[in-house]
Design a protein around this motif. Structure first.
Motif, mmCIF file in Angstrom:
data_model
loop_
_atom_site.group_PDB
_atom_site.id
_atom_site.type_symbol
_atom_site.label_atom_id
_atom_site.label_comp_id
_atom_site.label_asym_id
_atom_site.label_seq_id
_atom_site.Cartn_x
_atom_site.Cartn_y
_atom_site.Cartn_z
ATOM 1 N N ALA A 1 2.362 1.659 11.871
ATOM 2 C CA ALA A 1 1.355 2.655 12.231
ATOM 3 C C ALA A 1 1.685 4.012 11.623
ATOM 4 C CB ALA A 1 1.252 2.765 13.755
ATOM 5 N N PHE A 2 2.907 4.476 11.832
ATOM 6 C CA PHE A 2 3.258 5.795 11.309
ATOM 7 C C PHE A 2 3.313 5.795 9.788
ATOM 8 C CE2 PHE A 2 4.641 6.431 15.685
ATOM 9 C CZ PHE A 2 4.233 7.738 15.914
ATOM 10 N N GLY A 3 3.827 4.717 9.193
ATOM 11 C CA GLY A 3 3.901 4.650 7.736
ATOM 12 C C GLY A 3 2.528 4.671 7.094
ATOM 13 N N THR A 4 1.605 3.862 7.619
ATOM 14 C CA THR A 4 0.253 3.792 7.056
ATOM 15 C C THR A 4 -0.465 5.123 7.178
ATOM 16 O OG1 THR A 4 0.097 1.440 7.631
ATOM 17 C CG2 THR A 4 -1.961 2.606 7.201
ATOM 18 N N MET A 5 -0.407 5.725 8.351
ATOM 19 C CA MET A 5 -1.116 6.975 8.592
ATOM 20 C C MET A 5 -0.586 8.104 7.709
ATOM 21 S SD MET A 5 -1.376 9.123 12.157
ATOM 22 C CE MET A 5 0.384 8.952 12.415
ATOM 23 N N ILE A 6 0.708 8.245 7.613
ATOM 24 C CA ILE A 6 1.291 9.357 6.859
ATOM 25 C C ILE A 6 1.032 9.204 5.364
ATOM 26 C CG2 ILE A 6 3.480 10.422 6.185
ATOM 27 C CD1 ILE A 6 4.417 9.907 9.097
ATOM 28 N N PHE A 7 1.234 7.995 4.828
ATOM 29 C CA PHE A 7 1.013 7.805 3.397
ATOM 30 C C PHE A 7 -0.456 7.970 3.025
ATOM 31 C CE2 PHE A 7 5.267 5.933 3.328
ATOM 32 C CZ PHE A 7 5.735 6.429 2.118
ATOM 33 N N ALA A 8 -1.384 7.483 3.865
ATOM 34 C CA ALA A 8 -2.807 7.624 3.568
ATOM 35 C C ALA A 8 -3.233 9.087 3.610
ATOM 36 C CB ALA A 8 -3.639 6.813 4.552
ATOM 37 N N GLY A 9 -2.654 9.854 4.513
ATOM 38 C CA GLY A 9 -3.065 11.246 4.681
ATOM 39 C C GLY A 9 -2.545 12.180 3.623
ATOM 40 N N GLY A 10 -1.591 11.726 2.810
ATOM 41 C CA GLY A 10 -0.973 12.621 1.838
ATOM 42 C C GLY A 10 -1.408 12.419 0.405
ATOM 43 N N VAL A 11 -2.428 11.566 0.173
ATOM 44 C CA VAL A 11 -2.797 11.250 -1.213
ATOM 45 C C VAL A 11 -3.943 12.114 -1.733
ATOM 46 C CG1 VAL A 11 -2.014 8.880 -0.982
ATOM 47 C CG2 VAL A 11 -4.408 9.413 -0.521
ATOM 48 N N GLY A 12 -4.550 12.913 -0.884
ATOM 49 C CA GLY A 12 -5.676 13.732 -1.329
ATOM 50 C C GLY A 12 -6.319 14.424 -0.142
ATOM 51 N N PHE B 1 0.832 -1.205 0.000
ATOM 52 C CA PHE B 1 0.000 0.000 0.000
ATOM 53 C C PHE B 1 0.865 1.251 0.000
ATOM 54 C CE2 PHE B 1 -1.648 3.384 2.756
ATOM 55 C CZ PHE B 1 -2.737 3.808 1.997
ATOM 56 N N MET B 2 1.850 1.304 0.886
ATOM 57 C CA MET B 2 2.712 2.479 0.960
ATOM 58 C C MET B 2 3.448 2.708 -0.357
ATOM 59 S SD MET B 2 4.349 2.010 4.776
ATOM 60 C CE MET B 2 3.396 1.161 6.025
ATOM 61 N N GLY B 3 3.921 1.603 -0.957
ATOM 62 C CA GLY B 3 4.641 1.731 -2.219
ATOM 63 C C GLY B 3 3.752 2.205 -3.362
ATOM 64 N N VAL B 4 2.530 1.684 -3.446
ATOM 65 C CA VAL B 4 1.628 2.022 -4.560
ATOM 66 C C VAL B 4 1.153 3.466 -4.468
ATOM 67 C CG1 VAL B 4 -0.631 1.517 -5.586
ATOM 68 C CG2 VAL B 4 0.896 -0.352 -4.967
ATOM 69 N N VAL B 5 0.851 3.963 -3.253
ATOM 70 C CA VAL B 5 0.319 5.326 -3.136
ATOM 71 C C VAL B 5 1.424 6.376 -3.064
ATOM 72 C CG1 VAL B 5 -1.755 4.495 -1.981
ATOM 73 C CG2 VAL B 5 0.153 5.330 -0.594
ATOM 74 N N SER B 6 2.675 5.957 -2.883
ATOM 75 C CA SER B 6 3.757 6.935 -2.708
ATOM 76 C C SER B 6 3.888 7.924 -3.868
ATOM 77 C CB SER B 6 5.090 6.219 -2.465
ATOM 78 O OG SER B 6 5.418 5.371 -3.537
ATOM 79 N N PRO B 7 3.642 7.512 -5.154
ATOM 80 C CA PRO B 7 3.723 8.519 -6.228
ATOM 81 C C PRO B 7 2.693 9.634 -6.085
ATOM 82 C CG PRO B 7 3.877 6.308 -7.143
ATOM 83 C CD PRO B 7 3.468 6.161 -5.712
ATOM 84 N N GLY B 8 1.567 9.363 -5.424
ATOM 85 C CA GLY B 8 0.538 10.377 -5.242
ATOM 86 C C GLY B 8 0.640 11.128 -3.934
ATOM 87 N N PHE B 9 1.689 10.828 -3.148
ATOM 88 C CA PHE B 9 1.823 11.463 -1.840
ATOM 89 C C PHE B 9 2.292 12.906 -1.970
ATOM 90 C CE2 PHE B 9 4.372 12.788 1.786
ATOM 91 C CZ PHE B 9 3.512 12.540 2.838
#
Length: 468
Positions: free
Chosen positions: A243-254, A165-173
């Motif tokens: 926990a920190f990785g999931t939260m930060i990456f999810a919060g930065g995609v939109g 998940f972190m890897g796939v959404v990272s381009p949109g972060f």
């Protein structure tokens, strides 16, 4: 179905199994539940809340491991508090642990239903939640080694999926997306933001809730004094990173606000990056279920051992301490917790409080139990250090007394904040406590007739020596 001999559990768990249980119990917290904290505190405020809670859990686990290795008992916190404070202390810790572990599964099962509903819109999430109970109670009844091996398998898959998940959404972060109005919906820090930080505590705790449940597998572990410390230390480090990785990456995609009141934030965050038809999204939904399943299945194991231990000691009806003659699993304890959980799933009107969704209030109820148990456990650690200095402690809390004092102090702060911001849920928690107290008060005969238990014998000997 029950065994008429002394109720014992089968020892079949390795250190790797225990790590899988410790992480698996918790990992659903990375998939859902935590995003309700954004609704309270915003992304930056919730980040501050999570740092506070991560400090509490890290210091707690390093301290709690001393108790787990010194007193390897299926009752976990109940056993430690009984040893330290006698039957009343055991009752308080046992009740709190029971609330934590019985109320967490219905919240997770509803999230399983929500994830399945993404793929099958016609499927009723509540019916899917009940189906999950039936399936995984059956697997727990089948045997602890089978259950723990399955737990390890789905936990590893769930960790891999979070990394994907972190890897796939990272381009949109974008960091700008993450910080936009990140203080309770405002651009800058204020008193409102400070209040939001404290109001969000239950949802930051959800990131780590139930890691201590691995203690309840101590009677079923091979070499618990060696394997449990390794499992706990590796487990808490794994969970902090996720926990920190999931939260930060999810919060930065939109727009993070769109994710703050739903049960499936990760699929929706990924959808914003890859679109609705992407194979990545469908993979996340299906494999993401393993994270929910890992925690759901593991917590069923945890609540059943707590019910078993309380019943064996005479704090619950003795029938709940029955074990299957072949599988050596606590069948009636597994089923009893399931009945309560399924009832909670369909109790919308009772548990929907303060305008929050059903899942959010169930999470809060579970967290109340957890925090009370953490406080009792740390108090037990301090008391046992004083009253039983000769107790064998294969693992000692590092930095004693500072590290456990930090765990105790932050737990008290969290409890006070939770009471202030969740008064109606706390009132319901107190009501359940009162009902349990009445049962405890008028069933002394059950404890007098309880089967022999090394924990009880040691505590009773200590009480007699103090009286003399």
């Amino acid at each position: 179905m029950s065994d008429t001999s002394k109720s014992t559990l089968k020892k079949g768990l390795s250190g790797l199994h225990l790590w899988g249980i410790a992480v698996g119990l918790v990992i659903s917290g990375e998939y859902f539940g935590w995003s309700y904290g954004w609704a309270q505190a915003g992304t930056l405020g919730f980040l501050a809340t999570t740092i506070l809670v991560a400090v509490m859990y890290t210091t707690f686990i390093f301290s709690f491991t001393e108790l787990t290795t010194a007193i390897p008992h299926a009752g976990g916190p109940f056993a430690y508090s009984y040893r330290a404070f006698g039957p009343l202390g055991g009752f308080i810790a046992g009740f709190a642990t029971l609330v934590e572990f019985v109320f967490a599964p219905p919240a997770i099962s509803l999230a399983i239903g929500a994830y399945l509903n993404v793929q099958f819109p016609a499927l009723d999430p509540k019916l899917a939640a009940v189906g999950a109970y039936v399936l995984f109670m059956g697997l727990n009844i089948a045997g602890v080694t089978i259950a723990a091996t399955f737990e390890l398998f789905v936990t590893v898959l769930a960790i891999i999926e979070l990394l994907v998940f972190m890897g796939v959404v990272s381009p949109g972060f974008s960091w700008d997306n993450f910080v936009a109005k990140g203080w309770s919906g405002e651009e800058g820090f204020s008193l409102v933001a400070l209040g939001g930080i404290f109001a969000a505590i239950p949802f930051a705790i959800w990131f780590f809730l139930a890691i201590e449940g691995a203690a309840m597998a101590a009677e079923e572990a091979k070499e618990p004094k060696r394997t449990i410390p390794r499992a706990y230390v590796a487990g808490i480090l794994t969970l902090v990173v996720l926990a920190f990785g999931t939260m930060i990456f999810a919060g930065g995609v939109g727009d993070w606000n769109a994710l703050s009141n739903i049960n499936d934030p990760l699929p929706q965050a990924m959808k914003a990056v890859v679109g609705e038809s992407s194979g990545w999204l469908h993979m996340l939904v299906w494999i993401g279920l393993f994270g929910l399943i890992a925690s759901f299945h593991g917590i069923i194991m945890g609540y059943s051992r707590q019910i078993f231990a309380l019943a064996r000691a005479g704090f619950l009806p003795p029938a709940l301490a029955s074990v299957h003659p072949k599988t050596k699993t606590p069948v009636w304890a597994i089923l009893a917790g399931g009945v309560v959980g399924i009832a909670a799933i369909f109790s919308d009107e009772l548990i929907q409080i303060g305008g929050l969704p059903l899942t959010a209030n169930i999470v809060t109820m579970s967290v109340f139990g957890a925090i009370v148990m953490y406080i009792m456990s740390m108090l037990s650690l301090f008391r046992l250090r004083r009253t039983e200095p000769a107790l064998e402690r294969p693992f000692k809390a590092p930095g004693f007394p500072v590290v456990p004092a930090v765990a105790l102090g932050t737990a008290v702060i969290c409890l006070a904040a939770m009471i202030y911001y969740n008064q109606l849920v706390f009132a319901l928690f107190v009501g359940l406590f009162a009902v349990a107290w009445l049962f405890y008060r008028f069933t002394a005969d059950l404890r007098e007739a309880a089967e022999d238990d090394d924990l009880l014998e040691l505590a009773q000997m200590e009480a007699r020596s103090m009286a003399d």
